[in-house]
Motif scaffolding. Structure first.
Motif, short mmCIF file in Angstrom:
data_model
loop_
_atom_site.label_atom_id
_atom_site.label_comp_id
_atom_site.label_asym_id
_atom_site.label_seq_id
_atom_site.Cartn_x
_atom_site.Cartn_y
_atom_site.Cartn_z
N GLU A 69 1.06 12.30 10.33
CA GLU A 69 0.21 12.67 11.47
C GLU A 69 -1.19 12.06 11.36
O GLU A 69 -1.79 11.70 12.37
N THR A 70 -1.69 11.95 10.15
CA THR A 70 -3.07 11.48 9.97
C THR A 70 -3.17 10.01 9.57
O THR A 70 -4.28 9.46 9.54
N SER A 71 -2.05 9.36 9.29
CA SER A 71 -2.10 7.99 8.77
C SER A 71 -2.63 6.96 9.76
O SER A 71 -3.36 6.04 9.34
N PRO A 72 -2.32 7.02 11.07
CA PRO A 72 -2.87 5.99 11.96
C PRO A 72 -4.39 5.88 11.88
O PRO A 72 -4.93 4.77 11.89
N ALA A 98 6.47 -0.03 13.24
CA ALA A 98 7.36 -0.27 12.11
C ALA A 98 6.78 0.30 10.82
O ALA A 98 7.50 0.91 10.00
N LEU A 99 5.47 0.15 10.62
CA LEU A 99 4.83 0.67 9.42
C LEU A 99 4.86 2.19 9.40
O LEU A 99 5.12 2.81 8.35
N LEU A 100 4.61 2.81 10.53
CA LEU A 100 4.67 4.26 10.60
C LEU A 100 6.10 4.77 10.41
O LEU A 100 6.30 5.83 9.81
N ARG A 101 7.07 4.02 10.89
CA ARG A 101 8.46 4.40 10.67
C ARG A 101 8.80 4.31 9.18
O ARG A 101 9.52 5.17 8.65
N ASP A 102 8.29 3.29 8.49
CA ASP A 102 8.50 3.19 7.05
C ASP A 102 7.98 4.44 6.34
O ASP A 102 8.62 4.96 5.43
N LEU A 103 6.79 4.89 6.76
CA LEU A 103 6.23 6.09 6.15
C LEU A 103 7.10 7.30 6.43
O LEU A 103 7.36 8.12 5.53
N ALA A 104 7.56 7.43 7.65
CA ALA A 104 8.40 8.57 8.02
C ALA A 104 9.68 8.62 7.19
O ALA A 104 10.22 9.71 6.93
N GLU A 105 10.16 7.46 6.75
CA GLU A 105 11.41 7.38 5.99
C GLU A 105 11.18 7.38 4.48
O GLU A 105 12.14 7.28 3.71
N THR A 106 9.94 7.50 4.04
CA THR A 106 9.64 7.47 2.61
C THR A 106 10.09 8.76 1.94
O THR A 106 9.91 9.86 2.48
N SER A 111 0.83 -1.20 0.00
CA SER A 111 0.00 0.00 0.00
C SER A 111 0.87 1.25 0.00
O SER A 111 2.03 1.22 0.41
N LEU A 112 0.30 2.35 -0.45
CA LEU A 112 0.98 3.65 -0.42
C LEU A 112 1.49 3.95 0.99
O LEU A 112 0.76 3.79 1.97
N GLY A 113 2.74 4.40 1.07
CA GLY A 113 3.31 4.80 2.35
C GLY A 113 3.91 3.67 3.15
O GLY A 113 4.51 3.93 4.20
N THR A 114 3.76 2.43 2.70
CA THR A 114 4.32 1.29 3.42
C THR A 114 5.47 0.68 2.62
O THR A 114 5.74 1.09 1.49
N SER A 115 6.11 -0.30 3.21
CA SER A 115 7.14 -1.06 2.51
C SER A 115 6.67 -2.49 2.37
O SER A 115 5.55 -2.85 2.75
N LEU A 116 7.54 -3.33 1.85
CA LEU A 116 7.20 -4.75 1.71
C LEU A 116 6.91 -5.40 3.06
O LEU A 116 6.30 -6.48 3.12
N HIS A 117 7.28 -4.75 4.15
CA HIS A 117 7.02 -5.30 5.49
C HIS A 117 5.53 -5.33 5.83
O HIS A 117 5.14 -5.99 6.80
N VAL A 118 4.70 -4.64 5.06
CA VAL A 118 3.27 -4.67 5.34
C VAL A 118 2.71 -6.09 5.19
O VAL A 118 1.67 -6.43 5.75
N TRP A 119 3.42 -6.94 4.43
CA TRP A 119 3.01 -8.33 4.25
C TRP A 119 3.63 -9.27 5.27
O TRP A 119 3.39 -10.50 5.22
N SER A 120 4.40 -8.77 6.21
CA SER A 120 5.06 -9.64 7.19
C SER A 120 4.11 -10.55 7.95
O SER A 120 4.43 -11.72 8.19
N PRO A 121 2.90 -10.08 8.34
CA PRO A 121 2.03 -10.96 9.11
C PRO A 121 1.56 -12.20 8.33
O PRO A 121 1.24 -13.22 8.94
#
Length: 263
Positions: free
Chosen positions: A147-150, A167-175, A25-35
Motif C-alpha cells: 500500500e505504501t510502496s508507490p 509489473a514492479l508492484l505485482r512483483d512485490l505483491a507476489e513476494t 532492490s528490496l521488494g522487486t525482482s530482476l525485472h527492475v533492471w529491464s529498462p
C-alpha cells in the motif's frame, strides 16, 4: 550429494563479453533492471538475480530467525559467479542490491572489477524500523507494504500506473513474506560506513533527486567515503525507473573505462 540451490538468475548478452552482475532492490525482482538491460547487454554478459523470496528465488536461502545479513546475500552472489566460472565481474545494484555490491567490494575486492551504486546507501537508518517492518510482514504479509510502496519507490506517482510500474508492484505483491522479512533483517544489521575507505575499485554512485527512501545525502556519503568515486545525480525515484536512458548511459560510460577485455 545434491547441490545447494542458487538464487534465481537470468543471463543476457554475448557469452564471451565481460561479466556484469546486477542486483535488485528490496521488494522487486530482476525485472527492475529491464529498462537498462538492452543498453548494458550490448557490451556485457549480464547476470540479473532475485533476492530470496522474490521473483524466482526460494525464500529459504536466508535465515529466518532475525540473523540474516548482507554478508549472507553477498555469499549467495559469489556462488552465482562461481557457477559461471567468473573470477571477477563488474557489479551494479539498486538499494539493497547496491549494498550487496559494496560489501563484496570491501570484503572480496579481488572479485569485483567495478562498482555501481544506484539509489543505495552505506546505512539505511536505525535497525528498529526495519525490524518492525519485518515483524509486520511476518504477521500480516506484504499487503501493508504494498500500500505504501508507490510513494517510496517512484518519484512521479504516475509511474505506478505505467506498464513497468504495475509489473514492479505485482512483483512485490507476489513476494514471499518470509523472504521479504529476512531481507529487512539484513538491512537492519547493515552499516558499511566505517569501511567505505576500503573500497578501492572504480565506483559510480547514482543518486536520485526524487528519492525519498535514500535521499541524495546517502549518495553523497557514499561518494565522499569511497576514494575517487564519481557521483551522478538524476531526477529519479528510488527504483531509478524515471530516467532509464540516463542511468543506463552513466553505467555504460563507467564500464567502458575499465581496462582489459575480461577485467
Amino acid at each position: 550429494m545434491a547441490q545447494p540451490h542458487l538464487l534465481h538468475h537470468v543471463l543476457d548478452g554475448p557469452p564471451s563479453a565481460p561479466p556484469l552482475v546486477l542486483g535488485p532492490s528490496l521488494g522487486t525482482s530482476l525485472h527492475v533492471w529491464s529498462p537498462q538491460l538492452a543498453t548494458l547487454a550490448r557490451t556485457h554478459r549480464v547476470l540479473r538475480w532475485d533476492l530470496p523470496g522474490h521473483g524466482g528465488s526460494r525464500a529459504d536461502l536466508l535465515p529466518h530467525d532475525g540473523t540474516s545479513s548482507v554478508a549472507a546475500l553477498a555469499a549467495q552472489v559469489l556462488r552465482l559467479a562461481d557457477a559461471q566460472g567468473w573470477e571477477s565481474f563488474a557489479y551494479a545494484g539498486i538499494s539493497l542490491g547496491g549494498a550487496v555490491g559494496a560489501h563484496l567490494a570491501v570484503h572480496h575486492p579481488e572479485r569485483v572489477a567495478s562498482l555501481g551504486l544506484v539509489c543505495s546507501s552505506a546505512h539505511f537508518g536505525p535497525p528498529e524500523p526495519w525490524q518492525e517492518r519485518a515483524a509486520l510482514v511476518r504477521r500480516e504479509g506484504v499487503g501493508p507494504v504494498l500500500e505504501t510502496s508507490p510513494g517510496r519507490w517512484f518519484g512521479d506517482p504516475v509511474t505506478a500506473e505505467t506498464l513497468l510500474g504495475r509489473a514492479l508492484l505485482r512483483d512485490l505483491a507476489e513476494t514471499d513474506p518470509v523472504g521479504y522479512a529476512a531481507c529487512c533483517d539484513a538491512l537492519a544489521a547493515y552499516d558499511l560506513r566505517p569501511d567505505l575507505a576500503r573500497i578501492t575499485v572504480p565506483t559510480l554512485v547514482v543518486g536520485g533527486s526524487l528519492d525519498i527512501a535514500t535521499p541524495l545525502d546517502h549518495a553523497r556519503e557514499l561518494a565522499d567515503g569511497i576514494a575517487d568515486a564519481t557521483l551522478k545525480a538524476c531526477a529519479i525515484g528510488h527504483l531509478a525507473v524515471e530516467q532509464p536512458e540516463a542511468v543506463g548511459a552513466a553505467l555504460s560510460t563507467h564500464l567502458r573505462a575499465l581496462k582489459g577485455p575480461q577485467y
